[in-house]
Motif scaffolding. Structure first.
Motif, PDB file in Angstrom:
ATOM      1  N   ARG A   1       2.716   0.914  -6.528  1.00  0.00           N
ATOM      2  CA  ARG A   1       3.027  -0.514  -6.611  1.00  0.00           C
ATOM      3  C   ARG A   1       1.768  -1.322  -6.924  1.00  0.00           C
ATOM      4  O   ARG A   1       1.801  -2.244  -7.755  1.00  0.00           O
ATOM      5  CB  ARG A   1       3.658  -0.996  -5.304  1.00  0.00           C
ATOM      6  CG  ARG A   1       5.083  -0.551  -5.086  1.00  0.00           C
ATOM      7  CD  ARG A   1       5.745  -1.331  -3.956  1.00  0.00           C
ATOM      8  NE  ARG A   1       5.089  -1.105  -2.669  1.00  0.00           N
ATOM      9  CZ  ARG A   1       5.399  -0.120  -1.839  1.00  0.00           C
ATOM     10  NH1 ARG A   1       6.335   0.753  -2.145  1.00  0.00           N
ATOM     11  NH2 ARG A   1       4.762  -0.011  -0.675  1.00  0.00           N
ATOM     12  N   GLU A   2       0.666  -1.002  -6.251  1.00  0.00           N
ATOM     13  CA  GLU A   2      -0.567  -1.748  -6.493  1.00  0.00           C
ATOM     14  C   GLU A   2      -1.107  -1.502  -7.895  1.00  0.00           C
ATOM     15  O   GLU A   2      -1.589  -2.427  -8.554  1.00  0.00           O
ATOM     16  CB  GLU A   2      -1.626  -1.384  -5.448  1.00  0.00           C
ATOM     17  CG  GLU A   2      -1.378  -1.990  -4.086  1.00  0.00           C
ATOM     18  CD  GLU A   2      -1.352  -3.513  -4.132  1.00  0.00           C
ATOM     19  OE1 GLU A   2      -2.160  -4.106  -4.889  1.00  0.00           O
ATOM     20  OE2 GLU A   2      -0.538  -4.116  -3.413  1.00  0.00           O
ATOM     21  N   MET A   3      -1.050  -0.265  -8.366  1.00  0.00           N
ATOM     22  CA  MET A   3      -1.526   0.028  -9.723  1.00  0.00           C
ATOM     23  C   MET A   3      -0.661  -0.685 -10.768  1.00  0.00           C
ATOM     24  O   MET A   3      -1.169  -1.172 -11.787  1.00  0.00           O
ATOM     25  CB  MET A   3      -1.536   1.530  -9.968  1.00  0.00           C
ATOM     26  CG  MET A   3      -2.614   2.277  -9.195  1.00  0.00           C
ATOM     27  SD  MET A   3      -4.302   1.902  -9.752  1.00  0.00           S
ATOM     28  CE  MET A   3      -4.361   2.808 -11.306  1.00  0.00           C
ATOM     29  N   THR A   4       0.630  -0.767 -10.516  1.00  0.00           N
ATOM     30  CA  THR A   4       1.528  -1.483 -11.428  1.00  0.00           C
ATOM     31  C   THR A   4       1.196  -2.967 -11.448  1.00  0.00           C
ATOM     32  O   THR A   4       1.206  -3.618 -12.507  1.00  0.00           O
ATOM     33  CB  THR A   4       2.996  -1.265 -11.010  1.00  0.00           C
ATOM     34  OG1 THR A   4       3.291   0.135 -11.040  1.00  0.00           O
ATOM     35  CG2 THR A   4       3.943  -2.004 -11.949  1.00  0.00           C
TER      36      THR A   4
ATOM     37  N   THR B   1      -7.031   0.807  -2.180  1.00  0.00           N
ATOM     38  CA  THR B   1      -7.755   1.641  -1.219  1.00  0.00           C
ATOM     39  C   THR B   1      -6.923   1.976   0.006  1.00  0.00           C
ATOM     40  O   THR B   1      -6.813   3.148   0.400  1.00  0.00           O
ATOM     41  CB  THR B   1      -9.056   0.942  -0.787  1.00  0.00           C
ATOM     42  OG1 THR B   1      -9.875   0.724  -1.938  1.00  0.00           O
ATOM     43  CG2 THR B   1      -9.819   1.787   0.214  1.00  0.00           C
ATOM     44  N   ALA B   2      -6.358   0.970   0.649  1.00  0.00           N
ATOM     45  CA  ALA B   2      -5.614   1.207   1.889  1.00  0.00           C
ATOM     46  C   ALA B   2      -4.451   2.178   1.694  1.00  0.00           C
ATOM     47  O   ALA B   2      -4.305   3.131   2.477  1.00  0.00           O
ATOM     48  CB  ALA B   2      -5.139  -0.119   2.484  1.00  0.00           C
TER      49      ALA B   2
ATOM     50  N   ASP C   1       1.807  14.322 -10.890  1.00  0.00           N
ATOM     51  CA  ASP C   1       3.109  13.703 -10.600  1.00  0.00           C
ATOM     52  C   ASP C   1       3.013  12.183 -10.636  1.00  0.00           C
ATOM     53  O   ASP C   1       3.924  11.510 -11.139  1.00  0.00           O
ATOM     54  CB  ASP C   1       3.599  14.148  -9.221  1.00  0.00           C
ATOM     55  CG  ASP C   1       3.973  15.612  -9.176  1.00  0.00           C
ATOM     56  OD1 ASP C   1       4.342  16.163 -10.238  1.00  0.00           O
ATOM     57  OD2 ASP C   1       3.875  16.220  -8.096  1.00  0.00           O
ATOM     58  N   LEU C   2       1.925  11.635 -10.127  1.00  0.00           N
ATOM     59  CA  LEU C   2       1.799  10.181 -10.080  1.00  0.00           C
ATOM     60  C   LEU C   2       1.658   9.569 -11.466  1.00  0.00           C
ATOM     61  O   LEU C   2       2.251   8.524 -11.747  1.00  0.00           O
ATOM     62  CB  LEU C   2       0.604   9.792  -9.203  1.00  0.00           C
ATOM     63  CG  LEU C   2       0.799  10.017  -7.702  1.00  0.00           C
ATOM     64  CD1 LEU C   2      -0.518   9.842  -6.957  1.00  0.00           C
ATOM     65  CD2 LEU C   2       1.842   9.056  -7.143  1.00  0.00           C
TER      66      LEU C   2
ATOM     67  N   ASP D   1       3.620   5.707  -2.758  1.00  0.00           N
ATOM     68  CA  ASP D   1       4.516   4.658  -3.264  1.00  0.00           C
ATOM     69  C   ASP D   1       3.768   3.325  -3.283  1.00  0.00           C
ATOM     70  O   ASP D   1       3.853   2.560  -4.256  1.00  0.00           O
ATOM     71  CB  ASP D   1       5.761   4.537  -2.389  1.00  0.00           C
ATOM     72  CG  ASP D   1       6.747   5.662  -2.621  1.00  0.00           C
ATOM     73  OD1 ASP D   1       6.681   6.285  -3.700  1.00  0.00           O
ATOM     74  OD2 ASP D   1       7.578   5.928  -1.731  1.00  0.00           O
ATOM     75  N   GLY D   2       3.044   3.030  -2.213  1.00  0.00           N
ATOM     76  CA  GLY D   2       2.240   1.814  -2.186  1.00  0.00           C
ATOM     77  C   GLY D   2       1.150   1.827  -3.234  1.00  0.00           C
ATOM     78  O   GLY D   2       0.849   0.791  -3.841  1.00  0.00           O
ATOM     79  N   TRP D   3       0.545   2.983  -3.457  1.00  0.00           N
ATOM     80  CA  TRP D   3      -0.484   3.115  -4.496  1.00  0.00           C
ATOM     81  C   TRP D   3       0.094   2.778  -5.866  1.00  0.00           C
ATOM     82  O   TRP D   3      -0.510   2.035  -6.654  1.00  0.00           O
ATOM     83  CB  TRP D   3      -1.035   4.536  -4.467  1.00  0.00           C
ATOM     84  CG  TRP D   3      -2.162   4.810  -5.423  1.00  0.00           C
ATOM     85  CD1 TRP D   3      -3.493   4.649  -5.193  1.00  0.00           C
ATOM     86  CD2 TRP D   3      -2.046   5.303  -6.765  1.00  0.00           C
ATOM     87  NE1 TRP D   3      -4.221   5.012  -6.309  1.00  0.00           N
ATOM     88  CE2 TRP D   3      -3.362   5.418  -7.282  1.00  0.00           C
ATOM     89  CE3 TRP D   3      -0.968   5.662  -7.574  1.00  0.00           C
ATOM     90  CZ2 TRP D   3      -3.619   5.880  -8.575  1.00  0.00           C
ATOM     91  CZ3 TRP D   3      -1.221   6.119  -8.860  1.00  0.00           C
ATOM     92  CH2 TRP D   3      -2.523   6.221  -9.346  1.00  0.00           C
TER      93      TRP D   3
END
Length: 356
Positions: free
Chosen positions: A298-301, A285-286, A20-21, A294-296
């Motif tokens: 954003r960071e990957m983007t 990581t966090a 999904d991600l 959702d935070g993951w």
């Protein structure tokens, strides 16, 4: 230019959410880096490992292993300007351990917000108990101390990130001296139970610091022996240069350079040279540990714009002759290598399927 390795802890999402991600994640540069490769291999976490895959990879690359465990304490001490001298040292993190419904759990150290004055006060309060027990404690920073315990040489410990959020019954130190550690831990817990620092922390909505976590045991003798083994295996005289961004304090202490943002690395690519460079970027990581997907995303983007795209361009133009990616989750690490030649494999459709 010397080879570059990019280590991205928790850039592999957990398998149950991965499909999904990656459907949502827009990262064409990362897709090209992962799809057009000269090497591609997944390394499962070794059985009974007490560290995360990326931690084992970094410790091995730096020659800071003891058997199958990271032996980082002496190297981290030097990063804080401390002399390890002789004996066996452990990294010690003051932490918060909470009682869940059926077991004990440790909070993520990143969220503790332990201030310098608080860390120093708790350190000074713990000193008498530790000295009375025959150990030595040194201060590195508010959240990073060092314990000399020569008799604990065979103590098996777990890294904080391996233990965080897990049932601590499975992650507490083990070995002949485990009981001695538990006694010392209990003494410190009693000392801190009514400490004014914790009362003030709880008043401002922060968790009390109620325990210590030792790990990464090492001595100068074991460090030197394993560095020689690692150097012989690589046929190199020196470990790679370590560059860090958004990583735990122990990793920053081992680094030759620390970056305020991932984009700073891409800007300085033309200045990289000499020995191999390893960039560890821990910004996802966090959110991954907290299951904040959702935070993951954003960071990957953000990394796609600030890091993956510039690195892809550098590989395509030959400014980087070899780029190794090490992406991990709790259970293993994906290691890929791309080169300018590999990026010419136009028949390989860029895809993020490697993240699943």
């Amino acid at each position: 230019m010397a080879p570059i390795t990019l280590v991205l802890p928790f850039a592999l999402p957990v398998p149950e959410f991965a499909a999904d991600l990656i459907r949502v994640l827009q990262a064409p540069a990362l897709a090209a880096l992962l799809s057009r490769t000269a090497q591609h291999r997944f390394h499962p976490l070794p059985p009974n490992a007490r560290a995360l895959p990326h931690e084992l990879w970094i410790a091995d690359a730096l020659g800071l292993m003891r058997g199958v465990e990271p032996a980082l304490a002496t190297g981290v001490m030097r990063g804080y300007g401390l002399d390890p001298e002789d004996g066996t040292w452990f990294v010690v993190n003051p932490t918060h351990i909470q009682i869940a419904r059926t077991h004990l759990m440790m909070d993520d150290l990143r969220g503790l917000d332990l201030r310098e004055d608080e860390g120093r006060a708790l350190f000074e309060a713990a000193l008498p108990s530790i000295a009375d027990s025959g150990y030595r404690l040194l201060y590195g920073a508010a959240d990073t101390w060092f314990l000399r315990a020569d008799a604990w040489d065979d103590l098996r410990t777990a890294t904080p990130d391996a233990a965080v959020g897990m049932n601590l019954t499975d992650w507490m130190p083990t070995g002949d001296k485990a009981r001695a550690f538990r006694k010392l831990q209990n003494d410190v817990q009693v000392t801190w139970y009514t400490h004014p620092v914790n009362a003030a922390r709880e008043a401002r909505g922060r968790q009390a610091i109620n325990s210590i976590w030792p790990w990464g045991g090492a001595s100068l003798a074991t460090e030197q022996a394993h560095k020689l083994v690692a150097g012989a295996r690589r046929r190199l005289g020196a470990p790679p240069a370590l560059v860090t961004h958004a990583v735990p304090a122990w990793l920053d202490a081992l680094a030759t350079r620390r970056l305020e943002s991932p984009s700073a690395f891409a800007v300085q690519l033309d200045g990289e040279g000499g020995d191999e460079t390893v960039l560890v970027c821990g910004s996802v990581t966090a959110p991954a540990i907290a299951a904040d997907w959702d935070g993951w995303l954003r960071e990957m983007t953000r990394l796609e714009t600030e890091l993956f795209a510039p690195l892809l361009e550098a590989v395509k133009t030959g400014r980087v002759k070899q780029l190794r990616l090490v992406l991990s989750h709790r259970d293993g690490a994906l290691e890929t290598v791309t080169t300018p030649m590999a990026q010419r494999k136009f028949w390989r459709r860029p895809t993020l399927e490697a993240l699943t």
